[in-house]
Design a protein around this motif. Structure first.
Motif, PDB file in Angstrom:
ATOM      1  N   ARG A   1      -8.220  -5.353  81.950  1.00  0.00           N
ATOM      2  CA  ARG A   1      -7.184  -6.357  82.199  1.00  0.00           C
ATOM      3  C   ARG A   1      -5.799  -5.754  82.051  1.00  0.00           C
ATOM      4  NH1 ARG A   1      -8.756 -11.483  78.777  1.00  0.00           N
ATOM      5  NH2 ARG A   1      -6.736 -10.830  78.051  1.00  0.00           N
ATOM      6  N   GLU A   2      -4.908  -6.180  82.943  1.00  0.00           N
ATOM      7  CA  GLU A   2      -3.567  -5.606  82.960  1.00  0.00           C
ATOM      8  C   GLU A   2      -2.831  -5.833  81.637  1.00  0.00           C
ATOM      9  OE1 GLU A   2       0.489  -5.424  85.619  1.00  0.00           O
ATOM     10  OE2 GLU A   2      -1.272  -6.442  86.414  1.00  0.00           O
ATOM     11  N   ASP A   3      -3.009  -7.011  81.038  1.00  0.00           N
ATOM     12  CA  ASP A   3      -2.305  -7.250  79.772  1.00  0.00           C
ATOM     13  C   ASP A   3      -2.811  -6.348  78.647  1.00  0.00           C
ATOM     14  OD1 ASP A   3      -4.681  -8.731  79.892  1.00  0.00           O
ATOM     15  OD2 ASP A   3      -3.958 -10.287  78.545  1.00  0.00           O
ATOM     16  N   ASP A   4      -4.078  -5.925  78.734  1.00  0.00           N
ATOM     17  CA  ASP A   4      -4.637  -5.011  77.735  1.00  0.00           C
ATOM     18  C   ASP A   4      -4.428  -3.542  78.112  1.00  0.00           C
ATOM     19  OD1 ASP A   4      -5.624  -7.156  76.283  1.00  0.00           O
ATOM     20  OD2 ASP A   4      -7.609  -7.064  77.232  1.00  0.00           O
ATOM     21  N   GLU A   5      -4.488  -3.249  79.405  1.00  0.00           N
ATOM     22  CA  GLU A   5      -4.528  -1.865  79.864  1.00  0.00           C
ATOM     23  C   GLU A   5      -3.337  -1.451  80.731  1.00  0.00           C
ATOM     24  OE1 GLU A   5      -6.959   0.001  78.745  1.00  0.00           O
ATOM     25  OE2 GLU A   5      -8.234  -1.577  77.952  1.00  0.00           O
ATOM     26  N   GLY A   6      -2.408  -2.357  81.009  1.00  0.00           N
ATOM     27  CA  GLY A   6      -1.320  -2.077  81.940  1.00  0.00           C
ATOM     28  C   GLY A   6      -0.356  -1.003  81.478  1.00  0.00           C
ATOM     29  N   GLN A   7      -0.209  -0.860  80.206  1.00  0.00           N
ATOM     30  CA  GLN A   7       0.681   0.154  79.636  1.00  0.00           C
ATOM     31  C   GLN A   7      -0.122   1.072  78.734  1.00  0.00           C
ATOM     32  OE1 GLN A   7       4.044   0.485  80.204  1.00  0.00           O
ATOM     33  NE2 GLN A   7       3.769  -1.105  81.759  1.00  0.00           N
ATOM     34  N   TRP A   8       0.264   2.333  78.763  1.00  0.00           N
ATOM     35  CA  TRP A   8      -0.403   3.310  77.891  1.00  0.00           C
ATOM     36  C   TRP A   8      -0.200   2.906  76.445  1.00  0.00           C
ATOM     37  CZ3 TRP A   8      -3.763   7.143  78.385  1.00  0.00           C
ATOM     38  CH2 TRP A   8      -3.961   7.980  77.300  1.00  0.00           C
ATOM     39  N   LYS A   9      -1.313   2.846  75.684  1.00  0.00           N
ATOM     40  CA  LYS A   9      -1.229   2.474  74.271  1.00  0.00           C
ATOM     41  C   LYS A   9      -1.734   3.575  73.359  1.00  0.00           C
ATOM     42  CE  LYS A   9      -1.496  -2.411  75.159  1.00  0.00           C
ATOM     43  NZ  LYS A   9      -2.295  -3.574  75.213  1.00  0.00           N
ATOM     44  N   ALA A  10      -2.814   4.206  73.763  1.00  0.00           N
ATOM     45  CA  ALA A  10      -3.415   5.199  72.875  1.00  0.00           C
ATOM     46  C   ALA A  10      -4.428   6.017  73.660  1.00  0.00           C
ATOM     47  CB  ALA A  10      -4.105   4.502  71.705  1.00  0.00           C
ATOM     48  N   PRO A  11      -4.783   7.152  73.122  1.00  0.00           N
ATOM     49  CA  PRO A  11      -5.845   7.920  73.773  1.00  0.00           C
ATOM     50  C   PRO A  11      -7.147   7.117  73.795  1.00  0.00           C
ATOM     51  CG  PRO A  11      -4.727   9.244  72.115  1.00  0.00           C
ATOM     52  CD  PRO A  11      -4.248   7.832  71.953  1.00  0.00           C
ATOM     53  N   PHE A  12      -7.975   7.375  74.777  1.00  0.00           N
ATOM     54  CA  PHE A  12      -9.301   6.775  74.856  1.00  0.00           C
ATOM     55  C   PHE A  12     -10.242   7.830  75.405  1.00  0.00           C
ATOM     56  CE2 PHE A  12      -7.613   6.183  79.093  1.00  0.00           C
ATOM     57  CZ  PHE A  12      -8.712   6.385  79.926  1.00  0.00           C
ATOM     58  N   TYR A  13     -11.523   7.504  75.393  1.00  0.00           N
ATOM     59  CA  TYR A  13     -12.473   8.434  75.989  1.00  0.00           C
ATOM     60  C   TYR A  13     -13.549   7.659  76.718  1.00  0.00           C
ATOM     61  CZ  TYR A  13     -16.130   7.720  72.418  1.00  0.00           C
ATOM     62  OH  TYR A  13     -17.111   7.210  71.624  1.00  0.00           O
TER      63      TYR A  13
END
Length: 170
Positions: free
Chosen positions: A20-32
């Protein structure tokens, strides 16, 4: 009230709603994420006996390794963002009568010798005239019977009587 998420996330406008854009639209932290490749059921025996055109009739070792991979992924903490499987799923097809796939976003298929290829249309974006749906596949000792069902019909009517009768024969 929290927005409900689709049970089956669909891509719309080149965006997957699971992200979702509200959760994922901006870089927040590294992920894998986890990428796996080529469980290729049947290849280990074929390779071991030196006959890759035959010998793919045993899948036991590959099934154990695939189960181990799933268990390892399920135990990870933190959880991966997603898992993608690439490459060949199977090598040998012992007793296989039909291969089921998707990705074409419309129903299609055909046969070659004793093998049926069944392509199911999409839950999400349709590229043909088919409705959003799922394929119900019944496997008996004698045959494989399948029907593509719209999500609306499956939700409101369930599995059609002819298919249910096949299931109840056992």
């Amino acid at each position: 009230m929290a927005e409900e998420r689709d049970v089956f996330p669909r891509a719309r406008g080149r965006t997957l709603s699971a992200f979702r854009e509200d959760d994922e639209g901006q870089w927040k932290a590294p992920f894998y994420f986890i990428q796996g490749a080529d469980p290729q059921f049947g290849l280990m025996k074929a390779w071991a006996i030196g006959d890759c055109d035959n010998g793919g009739d045993e899948w036991g070792e590959e099934i154990k390794l695939t189960e181990q991979a799933v268990q390892a992924i399920n135990q990870l903490n933190p959880k991966p963002k997603f898992f993608v499987l690439c490459g060949d799923l199977i090598h040998g097809m012992p007793g296989i009568k039909a291969v089921f796939s998707g990705h074409y976003h419309r129903n299609a298929g055909g046969s070659y010798k004793e093998l049926e290829m069944v392509v199911s249309s999409a839950i999400g974006c349709q590229l043909g005239e088919d409705t959003h749906g799922l394929r119900v596949v019944i496997v008996t000792a004698e045959k494989i019977v399948h029907r593509y069902c719209s999500l609306n019909d499956l939700s409101s009517q369930g599995i059609e009587k002819e298919l249910m009768d096949l299931i109840k024969q056992n």
